[in-house]
Design an enzyme around this catalytic site. Structure first.
Site, PDB file in Angstrom:
ATOM      1  N   TYR A   1     -22.488  32.806  33.865  1.00 43.75           N
ATOM      2  CA  TYR A   1     -22.862  31.470  33.387  1.00 43.75           C
ATOM      3  C   TYR A   1     -24.184  31.033  33.986  1.00 43.75           C
ATOM      4  O   TYR A   1     -24.446  31.276  35.171  1.00 43.75           O
ATOM      5  CB  TYR A   1     -21.811  30.430  33.810  1.00 43.75           C
ATOM      6  CG  TYR A   1     -20.494  30.536  33.095  1.00 43.75           C
ATOM      7  CD1 TYR A   1     -20.424  30.763  31.734  1.00 43.75           C
ATOM      8  CD2 TYR A   1     -19.306  30.354  33.796  1.00 43.75           C
ATOM      9  CE1 TYR A   1     -19.203  30.827  31.076  1.00 43.75           C
ATOM     10  CE2 TYR A   1     -18.079  30.411  33.148  1.00 43.75           C
ATOM     11  CZ  TYR A   1     -18.043  30.651  31.787  1.00 43.75           C
ATOM     12  OH  TYR A   1     -16.839  30.702  31.141  1.00 43.75           O
TER      13      TYR A   1
ATOM     14  N   GLY B   1       0.961  38.011  22.325  1.00 45.73           N
ATOM     15  CA  GLY B   1       1.413  36.961  21.442  1.00 45.73           C
ATOM     16  C   GLY B   1       1.442  35.593  22.102  1.00 45.73           C
ATOM     17  O   GLY B   1       0.751  35.345  23.095  1.00 45.73           O
TER      18      GLY B   1
ATOM     19  N   ASP C   1      -9.738  30.592  21.004  1.00 43.26           N
ATOM     20  CA  ASP C   1     -10.217  29.426  20.267  1.00 43.26           C
ATOM     21  C   ASP C   1      -9.887  29.553  18.783  1.00 43.26           C
ATOM     22  O   ASP C   1      -9.555  28.561  18.120  1.00 43.26           O
ATOM     23  CB  ASP C   1     -11.728  29.273  20.461  1.00 43.26           C
ATOM     24  CG  ASP C   1     -12.104  29.181  21.929  1.00 43.26           C
ATOM     25  OD1 ASP C   1     -11.303  28.621  22.721  1.00 43.26           O
ATOM     26  OD2 ASP C   1     -13.176  29.682  22.307  1.00 43.26           O
TER      27      ASP C   1
END
Lengths: 317, 317, 317, 317, 317, 317
Positions: free
Chosen positions: E104, E232, E259
């Site tokens: 980042y 899952g 997302d």
């Protein structure tokens, strides 16, 4: 059967795609380039069926070169070899003041061992023009003999012989070139030569018109073309000198311009044009070549016609 | 002064970027690759200051190779040459059933003429380990002498000698390799050899543990490492055999895996690890190498530690 | 003269280079692809001189397609057209669960107007095999007539006729395909058909062995090949059924696998192989194709031999 | 030990490869660029062993920058940091009337915290020239102190101090720059300054010759070089003014031209050239730089010599 | 007016295009990525009109991010800022055992200063769902307040609040995250959380079903979704637990999978599906996302339907 | 609601990235381009909220075009179609003497069937300006009616109508264009026309000032702009003629220059500028466009202001 048969080496041509320096390169653009195949392609584009003869290693690199040339539309007649390298060359393109640099890596190639008997002499003798350049005999002593044999066979078969002097300082000295190439002159009908080479290698003096005239008379050529880069060319034929200016271009790649010129000149002469007209088409083809990346003049007859008649529009839509 | 000094050829490595066939290639990815520089880089990455010795043409291509290696962090000591080519090789990557193919274009290179006196013997004698491979003497008879001289100088200077057998069928026959390389064995302390080569070139038989033991006892090596690709490796030291499994990988490029293994093994041994520990780090480095494009193990010590201890997370953020 | 002559459409093939979605694409990789030219290239690679016949617009895009095919080594015989588009198709490659998608943009092409009289019937009648696929008559009603004429001419000239059923749901319905293609069956010697098409379009039932047998007996074909993708193929000949498994592959591009299979099968049959041997070479060629980007099987005979005999090594150097 | 030591920030340099706008970019070309490392590379290329000092984050991005610089041939002495960012900058290249734009993203970098004691003062004191620019003290108040300490250390060690004024309006105001940088002037031997900065930041008036003379006399520099972009440069030394024209170029990338000039000037002065000769080589190096993509003057001494003596040929082969 | 409004940071996403290491990168692929915009795009693709709120620098880089998101079809409502950086992040993709790494560079961004009053509260209150993630309050203390204000405004306006826990270890400690995020829980209707985070940050124990149940009962959420990557997800709603398996995929890019799942889940719930059905579509969308380069689920409803019903064919043509 | 609404076709624009010939292309750069969307983008960039209306196939290619335009910041109102192709065009860029060539592949497109009733007439009637070009009615007879209906609706709604004559010889003859387009003239307020078209299609004579005057008086336009490429433009308004020179540029891409001019002219007129001022901004926008690859003027108001006031610096940092 092809009207034009050319013989010579075509190399794998490696160049940094965006003008990077070779010492910093991460990627090469890969193409094929060689004077004699360039001439064959240009002539084919102007309507002359053309064949390129060569000796090439039976390897993926050798196939790569032949595949590209076939894609450009010419025929190829290859002596596939299990010995010898595929020649390569590296191009570092740059403008002023650095200048484009070429690095040859063409020692010990397959073609250096090519003998005349490896090719079908009928191809040459049934063609209307046989063409090679001063690069070929510079590559090996074997090739000097081969070049001599092929020129002789052409002459015997009634095929016109055309030759581009193409002196390369990275291959041999001016003395060697002079001694070797002038021996071929009696067997040559059409000579193409840069004014620079006529002076530096052959020792002639004078302006390009004078060079053309002296060359033509001294060696009994049928036709002499003296090229002068962006200053145009001079054609000498039947003792008459014709001047041809170069067309203005936005140049993308200079390499191959002379070959485009020569290929177009031969094609137009074969199509029946007189020397001044053939020079005009040759200059137009050379100008178009300079707008095309790579060594090869991927032009169409219509485009050449358009340049000769008017110059093309800026955007056609 | 570097702890590890390696000597050998590094080539320009040209490969189609997206798995295209060489005969259809339009673009080459350009990198440098050679066993001895690969080993130096891997060792440097694991904390061992390393220097690569070589003879390289004073040309943009030669500079290209040296520049890349310097960028990887090692020192270089180059005999710059005005004669001889820069070796190149072409890689055509493919999976089953085609398999990756390598084409060498490494004849007549500058390094083929390299003599021991062109390098500073102090570099070798002041190092803790001197390393080369069976590729180097395969390149020319001059290099056979040079390899012998350097191994001798190392021994005289008290420098440990390490040698990767690295048989290459495209360079010489098994007979030539056997005859030449076994002559070097008395001067070698640490031998790395593929089980395949121990069998096919040296004629040994048995499972890898037996191969290691036979090699170690017969030739009086201090250490023998027998590599078995994805099946791991065997280390033999002080008559004890140690087995090391390979780590599971998502392989991007297999080439250079063995060199990564060897470089890491040397580095960890120099750092004081015992043979089993050094083998473990070597296997981890080799596994990481397989995730990296190109020949070279651009890893960090932390990454190697992470593989040895746990394996890394899937996404770290 | 070529031993194999094929006739059909070859499209410009545009695909995002790195698996991007079409709706987000910034760059297309450009290649040529079409079943009949794919078959010709595969056959040529296995030693059968091959020619591809087509009608192509006289435009840079049309020339682009022909140039690529010539580069692959086949001959081309083109009816150049001043009307009609160059067909294009877009490929969006993806794995599970998305799946590769193909978008055709092949309406109003030059070839849709191709009539048999635009081609030299001697080419077909002097060949040993004439080949086309069920795609060609799906493209226009003119092409239905043309296909019929060419098959008839081939039969009259004693040329073996081979046909790949190749049902394309994006071109026509199963009913139209059934009605049109079964009319060609009496003129066809060798039929290649996917088991899936035999069921969905022709309404046959049973396992692939049964499908082959039923097809062969019902329509009096000389040879029937029923393909089953990664499950291999079935050959039926002289009422005997031969089973061929598929080779395991690391697949790069699936498209063109069937054409590689068919081209190799034809080439080996022409070379005198019996059906089981030809199926084996066909499966090996198909396996190699899957390791190659693009539509076309750029393989060599040696590579196919190597797969048939042993499978290739992982890295050859 | 290096003859030239430079200190400053080098950023990751991100630019759209083909002149796209940043707001539409899909791909960045990645290079390293910084005035002080650019100067070190140019000097090294002209034969002066050079070292670049900096503080860089211990991260892949920091390593990326250092790796590239090592590849260019200079030595690096890095204070690796676990705090602070790697500075980046974005370049949007464009011609008239848009103009090339640079966006800095260089806040909170590792180097902003660099103190003199983090570097080995001997490196500076054993060098023949220490060099930094007006960019360094503009980056943080810590760096103002560090710059002052280093200049002082150099002076104490008898090392010549060279300084490029390099005012950057995106980093500070003309007032701040004036106040800070003029305080350094007494410790500086060789000042390089753009005529534009001498006027806008220091408030001098007159033509470039007058600027050079006024600067030299007022601050007691040994040498002053006033640069004027494509109009050349003025050197002032021993109260004598020397004028140097710029060479004509086909410009590929302007950025780094001034650094190439300065690095070459320093190298040639260290090699014993007088000021006018050094200016001539500096101008030639700057001209060559403009033909090279990226920030850095990847030239050779031979190329610089060639420009100084004659200008290079268009194509050399 | 959009049915879904999301708020958060979207970064410029830089990654080496072919798996190169960051320390050796020469080229970056440039995309935009951020959890909240990823969710908005996925929901939009499944038919829910969506708007992304953010604060972005008024710079080419900020515009670059917003332009890409608009291109994906969502609405954007941007507080353009003249202060603060555009956040960037670097992705180094790799398989086992290296693993993908994210770096980042998102300090001092424009969004870190974003206050609720800079946005139109009506947008949130007129939406049907407001969504943000645990990343947003991790970015600055200002954003903690802003997140709280927005959640409160949503609740006051009768807008359902959905929240993805999304713990990022590179942004804050588990303690800080726990303390901050649990304070938001009373204002949240729908919580999405990785089983890993529920354990490591919140200290829950048990299998995923137990985690879902404990979270749901303890904090009085309406719905809880516990995600488990390739294993899952678990949905808890009205005290009932629903299990959803992940679909098998050929993964191209894992980042953004969660997302995609969340965006699709929200969209399907808004479309009236019950929780098990919404989970099924969410899993299908997540599976499709993994076949797509970049962060964003560029899927169509038809594709999602196809996966839910049957899985797609291998090649559709 | 947008102030400017435009209607027309936008094509997928495929071009070889580095000036290769189409017949040799291996890669296409993919962008969207169309006169009416280009105008909308340029106007939006200068501060006028703009919407582009079109009919586009519901396919990945259609979505690709719309996505790019949304990314540029305009609104889109699309009649999605399940019939008809997405138009494409191919650009072969070249300098003198070859010239850039455009190949259209835009037959049978979705938009060719667009009827006025497929769009919301309120959008047009609530806008301040409605814009289309002479390309739209050239595409089909349906579109002639649609163009007429929309112009009529705009006039009825009090919306100013603006029209760029844009004659395209590859779409129709000068006679057809003349006959069709002059019928629209009574419904047009602002006409933009190239001097070349005024002469060749409409048969006017005289210098550009005379052309503007004759057009304005004969057809009762409110405003006429006569463009002359690099020679600038003439504005005629209230019987007064205003002359505007073109700015000097380093041209990267000429295509779209006229649309940039027109979009900026409309935007500035809507912002209240008088005709001479609007022409000045239009010329500045057009000049900036020529520095940007692709069809579209990705400029900012600040950049246009800077060109109008001073011209930008060479490097801004």
């Amino acid at each position: 059967m092809s009207d034009l048969v050319t013989f010579g080496e075509t190399m794998l041509r490696l160049s940094p795609p965006n003008g990077e320096r070779l010492e910093d390169v991460r990627e090469f653009e890969v193409l094929a380039g060689g004077a004699e195949s360039n001439v064959a392609v240009a002539a084919q584009r102007l309507g002359t069926p053309s064949t390129w003869l060569s000796k090439v290693p039976e390897s993926p690199l050798g196939k790569r070169v032949v595949s590209e040339l076939r894609g450009y539309g010419i025929e190829t007649d290859i002596a596939w070899s299990h010995r010898g390298r595929q020649g390569t060359y590296y191009i570092e393109r740059a403008g002023k003041p650095r200048g484009t640099k070429v690095i040859y890596d063409r020692d010990d190639t397959a073609i250096a061992t090519a003998e005349a008997r490896e090719f079908d002499v009928d191809r040459i003798q049934n063609a209307r023009v046989f063409f090679t350049t001063g690069i070929t005999p510079a590559l090996s002593s074997t090739l000097r003999d081969t070049t001599a044999s092929m020129l002789k066979a052409a002459r015997q078969g009634g095929t016109t012989t055309a030759f581009d002097f193409n002196y390369r300082q990275k291959l041999w000295s001016t003395e060697e070139a002079n001694e070797t190439l002038t021996k071929f002159f009696p067997g040559i009908d059409v000579l193409v030569i840069a004014a620079r080479d006529a002076r530096a290698v052959l020792g002639f003096e004078g302006d390009p018109r004078q060079l053309a005239h002296k060359l033509g008379s001294q060696y009994d050529f049928e036709t002499v073309v003296v090229t002068r880069g962006s200053e145009g060319a001079i054609g000498w034929h039947d003792s008459v000198v014709h001047e041809q200016e170069a067309y203005e271009t936005d140049t993308v790649s200079k390499i191959g311009t002379g070959d485009a010129f020569t290929g177009a000149f031969i094609a137009r002469r074969l199509a029946g044009d007189d020397v001044p007209t053939a020079l005009e088409y040759a200059a137009a083809t050379a100008a178009l070549k300079r707008t095309i990346p790579g060594d090869v003049a991927l032009v169409s007859e219509e485009e050449v016609e358009a340049v000769v008649s008017t110059g093309a529009e800026e955007v056609s839509r």
